[in-house]
Design a protein around this motif. Structure first.
Motif, PDB file in Angstrom:
ATOM      1  N   ILE A  50       0.817  -1.214   0.000  1.00  0.00           N
ATOM      2  CA  ILE A  50       0.000   0.000   0.000  1.00  0.00           C
ATOM      3  C   ILE A  50       0.852   1.265   0.000  1.00  0.00           C
ATOM      4  O   ILE A  50       0.551   2.224  -0.706  1.00  0.00           O
ATOM      5  N   PHE A  51       1.926   1.257   0.795  1.00  0.00           N
ATOM      6  CA  PHE A  51       2.720   2.472   0.948  1.00  0.00           C
ATOM      7  C   PHE A  51       4.009   2.443   0.126  1.00  0.00           C
ATOM      8  O   PHE A  51       4.818   3.366   0.229  1.00  0.00           O
ATOM      9  N   ASP A  52       4.175   1.419  -0.691  1.00  0.00           N
ATOM     10  CA  ASP A  52       5.324   1.303  -1.593  1.00  0.00           C
ATOM     11  C   ASP A  52       6.642   1.485  -0.847  1.00  0.00           C
ATOM     12  O   ASP A  52       7.470   2.326  -1.193  1.00  0.00           O
ATOM     13  N   VAL A  53       6.795   0.702   0.218  1.00  0.00           N
ATOM     14  CA  VAL A  53       8.022   0.704   0.999  1.00  0.00           C
ATOM     15  C   VAL A  53       8.517  -0.734   1.123  1.00  0.00           C
ATOM     16  O   VAL A  53       7.772  -1.684   0.883  1.00  0.00           O
ATOM     17  N   MET A  54       9.782  -0.887   1.511  1.00  0.00           N
ATOM     18  CA  MET A  54      10.348  -2.195   1.808  1.00  0.00           C
ATOM     19  C   MET A  54      10.996  -2.076   3.186  1.00  0.00           C
ATOM     20  O   MET A  54      12.015  -1.409   3.353  1.00  0.00           O
ATOM     21  N   PHE A  55      10.363  -2.708   4.168  1.00  0.00           N
ATOM     22  CA  PHE A  55      10.849  -2.615   5.536  1.00  0.00           C
ATOM     23  C   PHE A  55      12.169  -3.358   5.710  1.00  0.00           C
ATOM     24  O   PHE A  55      12.353  -4.446   5.162  1.00  0.00           O
ATOM     25  N   GLU A  56      13.051  -2.774   6.491  1.00  0.00           N
ATOM     26  CA  GLU A  56      14.274  -3.454   6.914  1.00  0.00           C
ATOM     27  C   GLU A  56      13.880  -4.545   7.917  1.00  0.00           C
ATOM     28  O   GLU A  56      12.863  -4.440   8.604  1.00  0.00           O
ATOM     29  N   THR A  57      14.701  -5.578   8.018  1.00  0.00           N
ATOM     30  CA  THR A  57      14.413  -6.692   8.921  1.00  0.00           C
ATOM     31  C   THR A  57      14.173  -6.216  10.343  1.00  0.00           C
ATOM     32  O   THR A  57      13.244  -6.671  11.012  1.00  0.00           O
ATOM     33  N   GLU A  58      14.991  -5.294  10.809  1.00  0.00           N
ATOM     34  CA  GLU A  58      14.835  -4.787  12.176  1.00  0.00           C
ATOM     35  C   GLU A  58      13.462  -4.147  12.384  1.00  0.00           C
ATOM     36  O   GLU A  58      12.843  -4.307  13.437  1.00  0.00           O
ATOM     37  N   ASP A  59      12.963  -3.429  11.381  1.00  0.00           N
ATOM     38  CA  ASP A  59      11.645  -2.811  11.499  1.00  0.00           C
ATOM     39  C   ASP A  59      10.540  -3.869  11.527  1.00  0.00           C
ATOM     40  O   ASP A  59       9.560  -3.724  12.255  1.00  0.00           O
ATOM     41  N   VAL A  60      10.706  -4.918  10.755  1.00  0.00           N
ATOM     42  CA  VAL A  60       9.719  -6.010  10.761  1.00  0.00           C
ATOM     43  C   VAL A  60       9.670  -6.637  12.160  1.00  0.00           C
ATOM     44  O   VAL A  60       8.591  -6.899  12.698  1.00  0.00           O
ATOM     45  N   LEU A  61      10.825  -6.848  12.744  1.00  0.00           N
ATOM     46  CA  LEU A  61      10.893  -7.470  14.067  1.00  0.00           C
ATOM     47  C   LEU A  61      10.330  -6.576  15.164  1.00  0.00           C
ATOM     48  O   LEU A  61       9.798  -7.073  16.154  1.00  0.00           O
ATOM     49  N   HIS A  62      10.427  -5.264  14.994  1.00  0.00           N
ATOM     50  CA  HIS A  62       9.965  -4.338  16.028  1.00  0.00           C
ATOM     51  C   HIS A  62       8.590  -3.734  15.735  1.00  0.00           C
ATOM     52  O   HIS A  62       8.156  -2.823  16.433  1.00  0.00           O
ATOM     53  N   TYR A  63       7.913  -4.247  14.721  1.00  0.00           N
ATOM     54  CA  TYR A  63       6.594  -3.732  14.344  1.00  0.00           C
ATOM     55  C   TYR A  63       5.546  -4.437  15.204  1.00  0.00           C
ATOM     56  O   TYR A  63       4.735  -5.200  14.716  1.00  0.00           O
ATOM     57  N   GLY A  64       5.574  -4.170  16.502  1.00  0.00           N
ATOM     58  CA  GLY A  64       4.719  -4.909  17.412  1.00  0.00           C
ATOM     59  C   GLY A  64       3.528  -4.158  17.949  1.00  0.00           C
ATOM     60  O   GLY A  64       2.838  -4.655  18.827  1.00  0.00           O
ATOM     61  N   SER A  65       3.278  -2.966  17.419  1.00  0.00           N
ATOM     62  CA  SER A  65       2.113  -2.230  17.898  1.00  0.00           C
ATOM     63  C   SER A  65       1.604  -1.286  16.820  1.00  0.00           C
ATOM     64  O   SER A  65       2.339  -0.895  15.909  1.00  0.00           O
ATOM     65  N   TYR A  66       0.362  -0.941  16.963  1.00  0.00           N
ATOM     66  CA  TYR A  66      -0.286   0.001  16.049  1.00  0.00           C
ATOM     67  C   TYR A  66       0.477   1.324  16.008  1.00  0.00           C
ATOM     68  O   TYR A  66       0.806   1.823  14.935  1.00  0.00           O
TER      69      TYR A  66
END
Length: 82
Positions: A50-66
């Protein structure tokens, strides 16, 4: 409410079956029983599309809340007020 925030909320509502009123600082992987590893990856994938981004692995791991997710997207240049 900005268009990007509306899109962001829709992703959470669709993946977790949440009401918009549920989306707050307490909406975290620890508090939402549907937030398992499959839902997490679906969330990441959908937001990247949707937002045309590619998350870094660290961001994927820390994406734990709204709310943390909003902060992460803003670091990728997504204006949540737009």
């Amino acid at each position: 409410m900005g268009e990007n925030l509306r899109k962001y909320n829709e992703v959470f509502m669709n993946i977790f079956g949440a009401a918009e009123s549920d989306l707050s600082d307490s909406f975290t992987f620890e508090n939402v029983h549907k937030w398992d590893s499959l839902a997490h990856m679906a969330l990441i994938s959908r937001l990247e599309d949707i937002f045309d981004v590619m998350f870094e692995t660290e961001d994927v791991l820390h994406y734990g809340s709204y709310l943390n997710g909003i902060k992460i997207l803003e670091r990728y240049g997504v204006d949540m007020k737009a």
